[in-house]
Design a protein around this motif. Structure first.
Motif, PDB file in Angstrom:
ATOM      1  N   GLY A 199     -17.479 -28.239  51.981  1.00  0.00           N
ATOM      2  CA  GLY A 199     -16.652 -28.623  50.842  1.00  0.00           C
ATOM      3  C   GLY A 199     -15.174 -28.659  51.195  1.00  0.00           C
ATOM      4  O   GLY A 199     -14.443 -29.573  50.799  1.00  0.00           O
ATOM      5  N   VAL A 200     -14.727 -27.666  51.968  1.00  0.00           N
ATOM      6  CA  VAL A 200     -13.335 -27.638  52.422  1.00  0.00           C
ATOM      7  C   VAL A 200     -13.025 -28.849  53.295  1.00  0.00           C
ATOM      8  O   VAL A 200     -11.991 -29.511  53.136  1.00  0.00           O
ATOM      9  CB  VAL A 200     -13.054 -26.338  53.205  1.00  0.00           C
ATOM     10  CG1 VAL A 200     -11.691 -26.410  53.893  1.00  0.00           C
ATOM     11  CG2 VAL A 200     -13.099 -25.139  52.276  1.00  0.00           C
ATOM     12  N   LEU A 201     -13.930 -29.162  54.213  1.00  0.00           N
ATOM     13  CA  LEU A 201     -13.717 -30.301  55.112  1.00  0.00           C
ATOM     14  C   LEU A 201     -13.693 -31.618  54.334  1.00  0.00           C
ATOM     15  O   LEU A 201     -12.910 -32.524  54.655  1.00  0.00           O
ATOM     16  CB  LEU A 201     -14.817 -30.340  56.173  1.00  0.00           C
ATOM     17  CG  LEU A 201     -14.802 -29.193  57.192  1.00  0.00           C
ATOM     18  CD1 LEU A 201     -15.993 -29.306  58.132  1.00  0.00           C
ATOM     19  CD2 LEU A 201     -13.495 -29.197  57.989  1.00  0.00           C
ATOM     20  N   ILE A 202     -14.524 -31.722  53.309  1.00  0.00           N
ATOM     21  CA  ILE A 202     -14.541 -32.935  52.485  1.00  0.00           C
ATOM     22  C   ILE A 202     -13.206 -33.122  51.782  1.00  0.00           C
ATOM     23  O   ILE A 202     -12.606 -34.213  51.815  1.00  0.00           O
ATOM     24  CB  ILE A 202     -15.695 -32.885  51.469  1.00  0.00           C
ATOM     25  CG1 ILE A 202     -17.039 -33.076  52.184  1.00  0.00           C
ATOM     26  CG2 ILE A 202     -15.519 -33.943  50.378  1.00  0.00           C
ATOM     27  CD1 ILE A 202     -18.246 -32.861  51.295  1.00  0.00           C
ATOM     28  N   PHE A 203     -12.710 -32.072  51.137  1.00  0.00           N
ATOM     29  CA  PHE A 203     -11.443 -32.177  50.415  1.00  0.00           C
ATOM     30  C   PHE A 203     -10.272 -32.437  51.363  1.00  0.00           C
ATOM     31  O   PHE A 203      -9.377 -33.226  51.065  1.00  0.00           O
ATOM     32  CB  PHE A 203     -11.188 -30.904  49.604  1.00  0.00           C
ATOM     33  CG  PHE A 203     -11.916 -30.876  48.294  1.00  0.00           C
ATOM     34  CD1 PHE A 203     -12.039 -32.016  47.525  1.00  0.00           C
ATOM     35  CD2 PHE A 203     -12.490 -29.711  47.829  1.00  0.00           C
ATOM     36  CE1 PHE A 203     -12.715 -32.005  46.313  1.00  0.00           C
ATOM     37  CE2 PHE A 203     -13.167 -29.682  46.614  1.00  0.00           C
ATOM     38  CZ  PHE A 203     -13.279 -30.830  45.856  1.00  0.00           C
TER      39      PHE A 203
END
Length: 339
Positions: free
Chosen positions: A296-300
């Motif tokens: 999720g962090v990498l996506i954002f």
């Protein structure tokens, strides 16, 4: 001779069957599908970045930048995942990062060099986590209110310490970690720290008694108490863990920016919560996934990078993030209703 005939048994006389527990294979399958879905989203974003800005986005320096920027909020998100899994929330993580970063970069602290800055950042983070934990676990305060109060207090104290000015770091051993010469096999030191925190967090949540207790407290606090778990102490430990992650993130941010500012960590709490939710951690507690949170962090972070490279306005970026969060919550609700 009288013949006794047993009356017919109706449905009320039948012994109720035990409730079916979800098959662990089914749970693992859903977890795998969720992880693959997040990897698919990330792959699509990379493809979009590669098509729209192939030279800039796929450049090694830019990919290193994306991972470095993800490292700071990623460490915070690991701690947030534990808190949310337990059924809690921490709105103060961004303010704690700011307070830890400015306290660790004062002139007096910098006189103690690398160790002084690192120790102060971690100590301030753990101290704030301790206050949150005591208020929530033993003071009976609602996590939303307690951490909201910490948010306001930590931001105010950070502003008071800096007097609104930026505190420049002059310790070479700290600044050198942000230089390319410090990269290990092309990997920035901040990314290595993030990877280490992620691995430790995954092991603790999935392979230790502490992790099982965290899930139990989030799933049903009363049942956890009856099973012999000290729920209040567990919650205290979890907010201490969140504070520790904030302290580490503050030190990484000091390396990244070379300074301490009272505006550091702005909206980190929202980014960390959003990353954990789209990763598959239930906001109501009882289920958490470190792997999903990291994705999720990498996506954002990738979305932010793509928007910046294409000179798109930040308001469009926020709308896109909001849509992703809504979609993730709707998927969670649908999954929960079918469990």
């Amino acid at each position: 001779m009288t013949q006794h005939v047993s009356p017919p048994r109706d449905s009320a006389d039948k012994v109720p069957s035990a409730p079916r527990t979800p098959d662990w294979r089914s749970l693992m399958f859903r977890a795998d599908v969720r992880t693959l879905s997040l990897l698919g989203v990330l792959a699509v974003l990379v493809l979009i970045g590669g098509v729209t800005k192939p030279d800039e986005f796929l450049d090694t320096r830019n990919l290193q930048l994306v991972l470095t920027q993800a490292s700071v909020i990623g460490v915070v998100t690991v701690g947030m995942t534990f808190v949310i899994t337990s059924g809690g929330i921490d709105l103060s993580v961004g303010a704690i990062v700011a307070l830890a970063s400015v306290w660790a970069t004062t002139v007096a602290t910098q006189e103690y060099g690398f160790g002084g800055i690192l120790f102060t950042a971690v100590l301030v983070g753990v101290g704030c986590g301790l206050v949150n934990g005591l208020l929530i676990a033993y003071g009976g305060m609602v996590p939303f209110i307690a951490t909201l109060a910490m948010l306001a207090s930590a931001r105010g104290l950070a502003l008071q310490i800096t007097d609104g000015r930026t505190q420049i770091v002059t310790v070479d051993s700290v600044l050198d970690l942000g230089e390319r010469d410090a990269y290990v096999l092309g990997i920035p030191p901040l990314v290595l720290v993030f990877a280490f925190v992620t691995i430790v967090g995954w092991l603790v949540l999935n392979r230790t008694t502490f992790g099982r207790r965290t899930v139990a407290v989030g799933g049903n606090p009363e049942a956890a108490r009856l099973a012999g778990i000290d729920v209040r102490r567990q919650r205290l430990y979890l907010y201490l863990l969140s504070g520790l992650c904030c302290g580490i993130a503050a030190f990484l941010l000091i390396i990244l920016s070379g300074s301490g500012q009272n505006t550091n960590g702005n909206l980190y709490e929202l980014d960390a919560i959003a990353a954990a939710i789209i990763g598959g951690t239930l906001l109501s507690g009882g289920r958490g996934t470190i792997t999903g949170s990291v994705l999720g962090v990498l996506i954002f972070t990738t979305i932010t990078n793509i928007f910046a490279l294409n000179n798109l306005q930040s308001d469009v970026q926020q709308i896109a993030k909001g849509a992703i969060i809504v979609a993730a919550v709707l998927v969670q609700r649908r999954t929960a209703s079918t469990t």
